[in-house]
Design a protein around this motif. Structure first.
Motif, PDB file in Angstrom:
ATOM      1  N   VAL A   1       5.827   2.737   3.592  1.00 27.52           N
ATOM      2  CA  VAL A   1       4.371   2.594   3.546  1.00 27.52           C
ATOM      3  C   VAL A   1       3.802   2.917   2.166  1.00 27.52           C
ATOM      4  O   VAL A   1       3.059   2.098   1.602  1.00 27.52           O
ATOM      5  CB  VAL A   1       3.711   3.456   4.641  1.00 27.52           C
ATOM      6  CG1 VAL A   1       2.198   3.456   4.491  1.00 27.52           C
ATOM      7  CG2 VAL A   1       4.094   2.933   6.020  1.00 27.52           C
ATOM      8  N   PRO A   2       4.084   4.079   1.572  1.00 31.24           N
ATOM      9  CA  PRO A   2       3.510   4.339   0.241  1.00 31.24           C
ATOM     10  C   PRO A   2       3.925   3.313  -0.809  1.00 31.24           C
ATOM     11  O   PRO A   2       3.091   2.870  -1.614  1.00 31.24           O
ATOM     12  CB  PRO A   2       4.049   5.741  -0.099  1.00 31.24           C
ATOM     13  CG  PRO A   2       4.397   6.356   1.202  1.00 31.24           C
ATOM     14  CD  PRO A   2       4.870   5.235   2.051  1.00 31.24           C
ATOM     15  N   SER A   3       5.213   2.933  -0.798  1.00 35.00           N
ATOM     16  CA  SER A   3       5.670   1.954  -1.785  1.00 35.00           C
ATOM     17  C   SER A   3       5.036   0.592  -1.546  1.00 35.00           C
ATOM     18  O   SER A   3       4.683  -0.124  -2.495  1.00 35.00           O
ATOM     19  CB  SER A   3       7.196   1.845  -1.744  1.00 35.00           C
ATOM     20  OG  SER A   3       7.644   1.475  -0.444  1.00 35.00           O
ATOM     21  N   GLY A   4       4.854   0.196  -0.271  1.00 35.43           N
ATOM     22  CA  GLY A   4       4.211  -1.078   0.025  1.00 35.43           C
ATOM     23  C   GLY A   4       2.754  -1.099  -0.387  1.00 35.43           C
ATOM     24  O   GLY A   4       2.267  -2.096  -0.934  1.00 35.43           O
TER      25      GLY A   4
ATOM     26  N   LEU B   1      -1.172  -3.114  -4.266  1.00 35.72           N
ATOM     27  CA  LEU B   1      -2.391  -2.911  -5.048  1.00 35.72           C
ATOM     28  C   LEU B   1      -2.153  -3.108  -6.534  1.00 35.72           C
ATOM     29  O   LEU B   1      -2.922  -3.808  -7.207  1.00 35.72           O
ATOM     30  CB  LEU B   1      -2.930  -1.494  -4.793  1.00 35.72           C
ATOM     31  CG  LEU B   1      -4.187  -1.119  -5.580  1.00 35.72           C
ATOM     32  CD1 LEU B   1      -5.370  -1.987  -5.151  1.00 35.72           C
ATOM     33  CD2 LEU B   1      -4.524   0.357  -5.378  1.00 35.72           C
ATOM     34  N   ARG B   2      -1.098  -2.509  -7.064  1.00 31.81           N
ATOM     35  CA  ARG B   2      -0.871  -2.528  -8.506  1.00 31.81           C
ATOM     36  C   ARG B   2      -0.118  -3.754  -8.994  1.00 31.81           C
ATOM     37  O   ARG B   2      -0.328  -4.216 -10.118  1.00 31.81           O
ATOM     38  CB  ARG B   2      -0.098  -1.260  -8.926  1.00 31.81           C
ATOM     39  CG  ARG B   2      -0.807   0.035  -8.595  1.00 31.81           C
ATOM     40  CD  ARG B   2      -2.180   0.117  -9.243  1.00 31.81           C
ATOM     41  NE  ARG B   2      -2.087   0.113 -10.676  1.00 31.81           N
ATOM     42  CZ  ARG B   2      -2.021   1.220 -11.423  1.00 31.81           C
ATOM     43  NH1 ARG B   2      -2.042   2.401 -10.841  1.00 31.81           N
ATOM     44  NH2 ARG B   2      -1.936   1.150 -12.735  1.00 31.81           N
ATOM     45  N   ARG B   3       0.828  -4.244  -8.171  1.00 36.13           N
ATOM     46  CA  ARG B   3       1.636  -5.424  -8.513  1.00 36.13           C
ATOM     47  C   ARG B   3       2.358  -5.209  -9.848  1.00 36.13           C
ATOM     48  O   ARG B   3       2.784  -4.115 -10.157  1.00 36.13           O
ATOM     49  CB  ARG B   3       0.768  -6.681  -8.499  1.00 36.13           C
ATOM     50  CG  ARG B   3       0.021  -6.859  -7.182  1.00 36.13           C
ATOM     51  CD  ARG B   3      -0.749  -8.155  -7.128  1.00 36.13           C
ATOM     52  NE  ARG B   3      -1.581  -8.182  -5.927  1.00 36.13           N
ATOM     53  CZ  ARG B   3      -2.360  -9.187  -5.584  1.00 36.13           C
ATOM     54  NH1 ARG B   3      -2.420 -10.265  -6.352  1.00 36.13           N
ATOM     55  NH2 ARG B   3      -3.084  -9.136  -4.485  1.00 36.13           N
ATOM     56  N   GLY B   4       2.523  -6.279 -10.595  1.00 33.68           N
ATOM     57  CA  GLY B   4       3.168  -6.141 -11.900  1.00 33.68           C
ATOM     58  C   GLY B   4       4.620  -5.716 -11.805  1.00 33.68           C
ATOM     59  O   GLY B   4       5.352  -6.092 -10.882  1.00 33.68           O
ATOM     60  N   VAL B   5       5.060  -4.924 -12.785  1.00 33.71           N
ATOM     61  CA  VAL B   5       6.454  -4.492 -12.878  1.00 33.71           C
ATOM     62  C   VAL B   5       6.844  -3.633 -11.687  1.00 33.71           C
ATOM     63  O   VAL B   5       7.955  -3.740 -11.145  1.00 33.71           O
ATOM     64  CB  VAL B   5       6.688  -3.729 -14.204  1.00 33.71           C
ATOM     65  CG1 VAL B   5       8.120  -3.220 -14.275  1.00 33.71           C
ATOM     66  CG2 VAL B   5       6.377  -4.623 -15.394  1.00 33.71           C
ATOM     67  N   VAL B   6       5.923  -2.755 -11.253  1.00 36.75           N
ATOM     68  CA  VAL B   6       6.222  -1.883 -10.118  1.00 36.75           C
ATOM     69  C   VAL B   6       6.544  -2.711  -8.879  1.00 36.75           C
ATOM     70  O   VAL B   6       7.532  -2.457  -8.173  1.00 36.75           O
ATOM     71  CB  VAL B   6       5.030  -0.946  -9.855  1.00 36.75           C
ATOM     72  CG1 VAL B   6       5.266  -0.130  -8.586  1.00 36.75           C
ATOM     73  CG2 VAL B   6       4.801  -0.012 -11.034  1.00 36.75           C
TER      74      VAL B   6
ATOM     75  N   ARG C   1      -7.003   7.502  -3.744  1.00 39.33           N
ATOM     76  CA  ARG C   1      -8.069   7.378  -2.750  1.00 39.33           C
ATOM     77  C   ARG C   1      -8.238   5.927  -2.302  1.00 39.33           C
ATOM     78  O   ARG C   1      -8.460   5.652  -1.124  1.00 39.33           O
ATOM     79  CB  ARG C   1      -9.388   7.906  -3.326  1.00 39.33           C
ATOM     80  CG  ARG C   1     -10.548   7.802  -2.344  1.00 39.33           C
ATOM     81  CD  ARG C   1     -11.816   8.442  -2.871  1.00 39.33           C
ATOM     82  NE  ARG C   1     -12.911   8.272  -1.932  1.00 39.33           N
ATOM     83  CZ  ARG C   1     -13.117   9.030  -0.873  1.00 39.33           C
ATOM     84  NH1 ARG C   1     -12.279  10.046  -0.619  1.00 39.33           N
ATOM     85  NH2 ARG C   1     -14.140   8.816  -0.054  1.00 39.33           N
ATOM     86  N   THR C   2      -8.108   5.001  -3.213  1.00 40.17           N
ATOM     87  CA  THR C   2      -8.226   3.589  -2.847  1.00 40.17           C
ATOM     88  C   THR C   2      -7.147   3.193  -1.855  1.00 40.17           C
ATOM     89  O   THR C   2      -7.400   2.465  -0.890  1.00 40.17           O
ATOM     90  CB  THR C   2      -8.148   2.707  -4.102  1.00 40.17           C
ATOM     91  OG1 THR C   2      -9.181   3.086  -5.017  1.00 40.17           O
ATOM     92  CG2 THR C   2      -8.307   1.239  -3.746  1.00 40.17           C
ATOM     93  N   LEU C   3      -5.930   3.688  -2.092  1.00 37.22           N
ATOM     94  CA  LEU C   3      -4.811   3.340  -1.215  1.00 37.22           C
ATOM     95  C   LEU C   3      -4.980   3.929   0.176  1.00 37.22           C
ATOM     96  O   LEU C   3      -4.875   3.218   1.184  1.00 37.22           O
ATOM     97  CB  LEU C   3      -3.495   3.827  -1.818  1.00 37.22           C
ATOM     98  CG  LEU C   3      -2.987   3.085  -3.060  1.00 37.22           C
ATOM     99  CD1 LEU C   3      -1.737   3.759  -3.599  1.00 37.22           C
ATOM    100  CD2 LEU C   3      -2.689   1.637  -2.726  1.00 37.22           C
TER     101      LEU C   3
ATOM    102  N   ILE D   1      -7.471   1.041   1.784  1.00 37.02           N
ATOM    103  CA  ILE D   1      -6.497  -0.011   2.097  1.00 37.02           C
ATOM    104  C   ILE D   1      -5.669   0.322   3.335  1.00 37.02           C
ATOM    105  O   ILE D   1      -5.494  -0.528   4.213  1.00 37.02           O
ATOM    106  CB  ILE D   1      -5.575  -0.261   0.877  1.00 37.02           C
ATOM    107  CG1 ILE D   1      -6.399  -0.835  -0.277  1.00 37.02           C
ATOM    108  CG2 ILE D   1      -4.442  -1.207   1.246  1.00 37.02           C
ATOM    109  CD1 ILE D   1      -5.578  -1.178  -1.502  1.00 37.02           C
ATOM    110  N   LEU D   2      -5.153   1.551   3.427  1.00 36.73           N
ATOM    111  CA  LEU D   2      -4.287   1.895   4.559  1.00 36.73           C
ATOM    112  C   LEU D   2      -4.935   1.635   5.917  1.00 36.73           C
ATOM    113  O   LEU D   2      -4.281   1.036   6.792  1.00 36.73           O
ATOM    114  CB  LEU D   2      -3.840   3.352   4.448  1.00 36.73           C
ATOM    115  CG  LEU D   2      -2.927   3.847   5.586  1.00 36.73           C
ATOM    116  CD1 LEU D   2      -1.657   3.014   5.655  1.00 36.73           C
ATOM    117  CD2 LEU D   2      -2.598   5.321   5.398  1.00 36.73           C
ATOM    118  N   PRO D   3      -6.182   2.060   6.175  1.00 38.58           N
ATOM    119  CA  PRO D   3      -6.760   1.776   7.496  1.00 38.58           C
ATOM    120  C   PRO D   3      -6.851   0.290   7.808  1.00 38.58           C
ATOM    121  O   PRO D   3      -6.844  -0.099   8.981  1.00 38.58           O
ATOM    122  CB  PRO D   3      -8.163   2.404   7.403  1.00 38.58           C
ATOM    123  CG  PRO D   3      -8.049   3.437   6.336  1.00 38.58           C
ATOM    124  CD  PRO D   3      -7.093   2.862   5.334  1.00 38.58           C
TER     125      PRO D   3
END
Length: 299
Positions: free
Chosen positions: A116-119, A124-129, A204-206, A210-212
């Motif tokens: 869940v945290p990694s997803g 949200l961040r995309r890119g290299v991560v 906080r955004t995540l 987003i999570l809910p």
């Protein structure tokens, strides 16, 4: 799960998370309007009660042996008979409920912590991560779950915890994919841009915004994985690599029944039926949640 289903469930989550509190009871009512859902939820609730009250409900000590009563038939004293060591099958079946619920909780819990945290972060961040984590998830998805668990057990030794943690690592990529796809859809919404504009941190955004809104597809996938984890635990215990004697589990009871199939051909039925019904209850509940959420998203 398909991309369309993930997107539809994510849209349902956004509707629920945007203050549309009035429709939540109706969605719950539609969910439990289905007889299959009520039966599945009731059966799982019964298992929880049995797990909590096993010491009061079980008629005998599940580990007490009486060789003189080996393979005793069904009777008032032994409702489901006895096994090869004279242990009461009904008592062992009831006590095994605890491990039948604990094993999926361990494996799915590990998967949730990893996936869940990694997803959320990757969505949200995309890119290299996103690229790095996605490739790692693809690698883990290519590993057969049971084979990976066997490899871990071979290194760390047999036991319920080792096997279920290994399965949790294998389950994590599937949860990562579901959460990432839903998070990418939610991240395009205006309320996420507004949260960033007012200075909300990424954390906080995540977790708040987003999570809910990805909870719907996450809940469906979690419910389905619970059934898969139970099957995996039963398979590992059947092979002697999961729960160790004298603890009772449905998988080890199946192994005992298999080894003594000619002396007691019906002894396979109690643990076998218990596994089938529990997995069916998890899958039916997951399907009902999916159907309810997707039908609500089309309204």
């Amino acid at each position: 799960m398909t991309t369309e289903l993930i997107g539809g469930l994510a849209r349902v989550g956004r509707t629920a998370g945007s203050g549309d509190v009035g429709k939540r009871p109706s969605a719950l009512a539609r969910l439990f309007r289905r007889p299959s859902t009520v039966i599945s939820a009731g059966f799982l609730l019964l298992l929880v009660i049995l797990a909590i009250a096993a010491s009061w409900i079980a008629p005998h000590d599940p580990t007490a042996q009486d060789i003189a009563k080996s393979f005793a038939p069904y009777s008032g004293d032994h409702p489901l008979g006895t096994d090869d060591l004279g242990r009461d099958v009904a008592s062992r079946l009831i006590y095994a409920v605890r491990l039948a619920l604990l094993a999926p909780l361990i494996s799915v819990g590990v998967a949730l912590v990893l996936g869940v945290p990694s997803g959320l972060w990757a969505g949200l961040r995309r890119g290299v991560v996103d690229t790095v984590i996605s490739r790692l998830a693809d690698t883990l998805l290519s590993l057969p779950g049971l084979a990976f668990a066997l490899a871990v057990v071979a290194v760390l030794g047999p036991g319920l915890t080792n096997a279920m943690v290994a399965l949790g690592v294998v389950f994590a990529p599937s949860l990562f994919r579901v959460v990432r796809g839903a998070a990418m859809s939610v991240a395009e919404e205006p309320f996420v841009d507004s949260a960033r504009a007012i200075g909300c941190s990424t954390r906080r955004t995540l977790w708040v915004h987003i999570l809910p809104n990805v909870a719907a597809p996450l809940l469906v996938q979690t419910t389905i994985l619970m059934g898969v984890a139970l099957l995996a635990e039963a398979g590992l215990s059947f092979l002697g690599l999961g729960v160790q004697a004298p603890a009772a589990s449905w998988g080890s009871m199946l192994r005992t029944a298999y080894d003594n199939q000619f002396q007691a051909p019906l002894s396979v039925l109690p643990p076998g039926i218990a596994v089938v019904l529990t997995v069916l209850a998890f899958n039916t509940l997951g399907d009902a949640i999916r159907d309810t959420m997707t039908s609500r998203g089309r309204r």
